[in-house]
Design an enzyme around this catalytic site. Structure first.
Site: not given
Ligand code: RNT
Ligand code: ZN
Length: 414
Positions: A181, A222, A224, A255, A258, A282, A290, A292, A322
């Protein structure tokens, strides 16, 4: 407890669901536990460097890990409270070495202590190049940088990361997924959208030019939709990476944070896996962006699990987590997130899917609705408790007592 399980077993049995079989299957599903919840995505190579790349860990709860030994100790504490055998997902910056190395110098030896530790604890490992939190990512561009020396640096880093992933896989006898990513993108509306994407494609072609042993290693990419600081344009968009993964036989990474807030990854899994062999998830919880947050047992998590179980797509999916919340006990965050992923999988495994698919095909949507709702009122919790007990993991809130003790004895002393 035993009695509660017996009742649950009978009630599910009446629906044609075998609770013991569900637990046996659940035990086999590995979750890839992200190491970075333990230290707010800082790592060990550049501890003075702020977290950049548009991702943020907010909060200052005490007890974050500052050394590889502390992180391993915390992970071990979390794993004691999680049923089953799993994988740990590392970033390049979590190298365990006294050498002063930059990211274009990483080698398997810098991660050897993680391999020893994984062997000791019966764990698998996954890996990620770290294309952020570094002076060479400050321009906002890494693999799609127009500056050849910057782009070359990150290409070299990613090439080395893949070799480390392959080393993990070979040493541990199980496939390591190395996920790329990059944060690349523009804050404001760009003039040239194609140029950076051409450079990203060129970089990836260079990175993947060396074929690695697919028994031990899997490449994933990955995407986004936006990040803090890349609101208007992200080079590695959904279309870009999905097309790249399909064209190059890689795994695609979905993810949960994302995409646009009205888009759900649960609805993408079945499409992606029709055109790629493998998928990396993720699993995260995007609260308005986003963000997390720690994964909770919400509707989308359940829908993700349903998608993986109903058509056995879990067999081609690597389930990674994640999230990174620095405002709560970090060990508890891991346990809550993994438990919830497992609970959602268990609930999906306790569904009479064949019967419900039949209702759907016959156009009997009333029965489908009634069953879906009735399942929410079924005693899956008793099966979860039984699963914990069979896995020698504390049930109910007992796991949390252990964490509170650990906080007192270990985390608060840091
Ligand atoms: C970032 C991505 C990525 C990170 C990690 C730390 O938006 O989701 O995967 O969160 O690699
Ligand atoms: Zn991620």
């Amino acid at each position: 407890m035993k009695e509660a399980y017996q009742i649950a077993k009978e009630r599910y049995g009446a629906l044609g669901v075998d609770t013991d079989k569900a637990m046996d299957l659940l035990e086999q599903i590995k979750i890839s536990i992200h190491c970075w919840q333990g230290d707010d995505v800082i790592g060990f190579l550049f501890q003075d460097q702020a977290l950049t790349g548009g991702i943020q860990a907010t909060g200052n709860y005490p007890g974050a890990a500052h050394t590889p030994d502390q992180l391993k100790q915390d992970l071990k504490q979390a794993l004691r409270l999680i049923p089953g055998k799993h994988k740990i997902n590392l970033h390049s910056t979590y190298a365990d070495t006294d050498e002063k190395i930059d990211l274009d110098q990483i080698e398997p030896k810098h991660y050897a202590s993680w391999v020893d530790w994984a062997k000791e604890n019966g764990l698998g490992l996954d890996f990620n190049p770290t294309c952020f939190s570094h002076p060479k990512s400050e321009s906002g561009f890494t693999l799609s940088s127009a500056d050849e020396s910057i782009r070359g640096f990150w290409v070299e880093h990613c090439k080395r990361a893949r070799k480390i992933g392959e080393y993990f896989g070979k040493e541990l006898g199980q496939k390591c997924v190395t996920n790329i990513w990059v944060p690349d993108g523009y804050k404001d509306i760009p003039v040239d959208r194609l140029g950076p994407r051409m450079r990203l494609k060129q970089s990836l072609d260079e990175i993947f030019s060396e074929k690695l042993d697919s028994r031990y290693h899997l490449d994933a990419v990955e995407s986004k939709v936006f990040g803090i600081g890349s609101e208007s344009y992200v080079t590695g968009s959904h279309e870009f990476y999905l097309a790249y993964a399909v064209a190059n036989h890689l795994a695609y990474t979905l993810d949960a944070g994302h995409f646009h807030p009205t888009e759900y990854i649960s609805n993408k899994i079945s499409s992606v896996l029709l055109f790629t062999n493998e998928l990396l998830l993720h699993v995260s919880r995007p609260v308005r962006w986003d963000s997390d947050h720690v994964v909770i047992l919400d509707d989308e998590l359940q829908e993700i699990a349903n998608e993986l179980i109903r058509n056995a797509l879990y067999q081609r999916t690597h389930i990674g987590l994640d999230f990174f919340d620095a405002s709560i006990n970090r060990v508890a965050a891991w346990v809550v997130g993994v438990h919830n992923m497992q609970k959602a999988l268990l609930r999906a495994l306790l569904e009479p899917t064949d019967a419900m698919k039949r209702f759907e095909l016959e156009g009997d949507y009333t029965s489908r609705l009634v069953y879906l709702e009735q399942l929410k009122a079924m005693p899956w919790q008793a099966v979860w408790d039984e699963f914990c007990e069979r896995s020698n993991v504390p049930c109910g809130l007992a796991w949390f007592d252990e964490i509170k003790q650990y906080e007192k004895d270990v985390l608060s002393q840091r």
